[in-house]
Design an enzyme around this catalytic site. Structure first.
Site, PDB file in Angstrom:
ATOM      1  N   GLU A 147       2.045   2.481  -3.395  1.00  0.00           N
ATOM      2  CA  GLU A 147       1.096   3.262  -4.188  1.00  0.00           C
ATOM      3  C   GLU A 147       1.427   4.750  -4.170  1.00  0.00           C
ATOM      4  OE1 GLU A 147      -2.906   2.821  -3.034  1.00  0.00           O
ATOM      5  OE2 GLU A 147      -3.036   0.676  -3.441  1.00  0.00           O
ATOM      6  N   HIS A 148       1.893   5.234  -3.029  1.00  0.00           N
ATOM      7  CA  HIS A 148       2.098   6.664  -2.842  1.00  0.00           C
ATOM      8  C   HIS A 148       3.387   7.171  -3.496  1.00  0.00           C
ATOM      9  CE1 HIS A 148      -1.181   7.415   0.116  1.00  0.00           C
ATOM     10  NE2 HIS A 148      -1.063   6.104   0.274  1.00  0.00           N
ATOM     11  N   GLU A 191      -3.288   9.101   6.617  1.00  0.00           N
ATOM     12  CA  GLU A 191      -4.302   8.220   6.023  1.00  0.00           C
ATOM     13  C   GLU A 191      -4.691   7.107   6.994  1.00  0.00           C
ATOM     14  OE1 GLU A 191      -4.797   5.421   2.025  1.00  0.00           O
ATOM     15  OE2 GLU A 191      -3.249   6.972   2.110  1.00  0.00           O
ATOM     16  N   HIS A 197       0.833  -1.208   0.000  1.00  0.00           N
ATOM     17  CA  HIS A 197       0.000   0.000   0.000  1.00  0.00           C
ATOM     18  C   HIS A 197       0.865   1.254   0.000  1.00  0.00           C
ATOM     19  CE1 HIS A 197      -2.130   3.277   2.195  1.00  0.00           C
ATOM     20  NE2 HIS A 197      -3.067   2.980   1.328  1.00  0.00           N
TER      21      HIS A 197
END
Length: 464
Positions: free
Chosen positions: A83-84, A160, A80
């Site tokens: 992704e950034h 987040e 995850h």
């Protein structure tokens, strides 16, 4: 002349009523004439799957068999996190150049990470497909792992995580997986713990991606106004140089009937999920359980109907037992979770749960073909609505191709639903629901929820 007029006046047209042509026959015939999904496997093991449509746009994506399930305890959340930083720069494109090219195409670049699949896809015009695929491939397989971007995105991901913890739906399903698959990697969350976040470095990310992001675990799916040969040519141009590494095996899962509750009396409603182990995506019983989930259905206060609802759970819910409920069926490569989620006040939790379990036992013993037929129509409507957008079809192709090697054609899926009747519902629901240990997760004011022993006792009926 009079004779001609007489002949014209006595002529009667041939009228053919549409009742001579039943509705399902031309409908299935139409579905059979839809463009098929085509597949090609490259020399390095990468699979190309496409569906051609008559339109000017396309959805193209890289679907990788990776995610939280393939992460170690120290790597949890790394997929995850990538992704950034994926679209922050590559070894052949600086960040400014990459942003300029992405903006020039006007395409929408997006990422999705689940427990088993990682997806990097883009919606673009057909003429921009070569450049879009070049950008996707470069960002995923040739990233520069900038140290400055990594440190900057750690703060973003941490914020987040805080927002994620405020979303009771997200937290609820994380709890459900952690209790249902406890002690196995499938119980890990997609974001991972915050303690892992600040240990991510360039070498850690590169080592993990080299192990998991490899061609034999990747599917290139494309849907839109592009031909299969064009995508195969582009795949050979941009992806044939990606080297294949040693394939890793999927970690074994273990289902455990158990419960996990997080009591927070500050919340106005309790959010509860009850589930059992379900068939995987590729098993034959999956279609039957989809119809069963459609029988349970869903409802919320924005809908009308009240006591006139055909669904008995919706009838009870509309009388004040809950604010909303819905059935769910989560599929993985080798297992799944089938159950129901509902939001109720603390004093109504026990009654609402008993009504849901009573409907489950009704499906195991006394379900009728009329109820099944209504659910099949609803399920077919949802299935057809997913195929309206190229994005939905692209995701479906990518998931099915990763799990089973090919996606069933739409008419085959419709026919499989039509072959489900009450006897199949009783048989399959008895196998997966009757006298089984459920997994229970709850967040909020959960004081009124029955203890696990009583919940377990509601999973069977005393039969004579």
């Amino acid at each position: 002349m009079l004779r001609v007029v007489k002949l014209l006046s006595t002529w009667q047209p041939v009228i053919t009523t549409i009742r001579n042509f039943p509705y399902p026959t031309p409908f299935i015939h139409f579905l059979k004439n839809l463009p098929p999904t085509q597949y090609t496997k490259l020399a390095n093991g990468l699979t190309v799957a496409t569906e051609e449509r008559e339109c000017f746009n396309a959805c193209i994506g890289l679907y990788i068999d990776g995610g939280a399930r393939y992460e170690s305890d120290f790597e949890n959340g790394l997929t995850h996190f990538f992704e950034h930083i994926a679209f922050k720069g590559t070894k052949s494109r600086k960040k400014t150049v990459l942003e300029e090219q992405m903006s020039m195409t006007g395409a929408r670049f997006k990422c999705i990470t689940t427990r088993e699949i990682v997806c990097y896809y883009a919606e673009c015009l057909c003429q921009d497909t070569p450049l879009v695929l070049d950008i996707l491939t470069d960002c995923v397989f040739n990233n520069n792992y900038s140290a400055a971007d990594i440190e900057q995105q750690k703060k973003t991901v941490y914020q987040e995580m805080i927002e994620h913890d405020k979303n009771t739906n997200e937290v609820l399903f994380d709890y459900l997986h952690s209790t249902a698959f406890q002690g196995t990697p499938l119980a890990q969350t997609v974001m991972g713990p915050s303690c892992n976040l600040y240990n991510f470095k360039e070498s850690t990310i590169a080592r993990y991606l080299k192990r998991v992001f490899e061609p034999s675990r990747t599917v290139l799916a494309a849907v839109g106004g592009i031909t299969h040969d064009q995508i195969v040519t582009l795949a050979k141009t941009y992806l044939s140089k990606v080297e294949s590494t040693k394939c890793i095996e999927c970690n074994v899962y273990r289902y455990t009937g158990s419960e996990l509750r997080y009591r927070d009396d500050n919340l106005p409603l309790a959010n509860v999920a009850v589930a059992v182990e379900a068939p995987s995506l590729c098993q034959q019983d999956k279609v039957v359980m989809d119809v069963a989930a459609s029988i349970v259905g869903g409802w919320d206060r924005s809908q009308g109907g009240g006591l006139n609802n055909a669904n008995p759970i919706a009838q009870a819910a509309s009388s004040g037992l809950c604010d909303a409920y819905k059935a769910f069926h989560i599929n993985y490569n080798d297992t799944g979770l089938w159950g129901c989620q509902f939001m109720s006040p603390s004093l109504q939790l026990e009654d609402m749960l008993l009504i849901i379990q009573d409907q489950w036992m009704h499906m195991c013993n006394t379900i009728t073909d009329v109820e099944v037929e209504r659910a099949k129509r609803d399920l077919k409507t949802k299935l057809l609505s997913l195929t309206e957008s190229s994005v939905g079809v692209c995701h479906e192709i990518g998931q099915w191709t990763l799990y089973s090697g090919s996606r069933p054609e739409l008419h085959e899926s419709i026919c499989a639903i039509d072959r489900v009747y009450a006897n199949q519902i009783k048989e399959v629901c008895t196998e997966y629901l009757y006298d089984k240990c459920p997994a229970v997760a709850a967040v909020g004011p959960t004081e009124g929820l029955s203890d696990y022993t009583r919940i377990r006792a509601g999973m069977y009926w005393l039969r004579i």
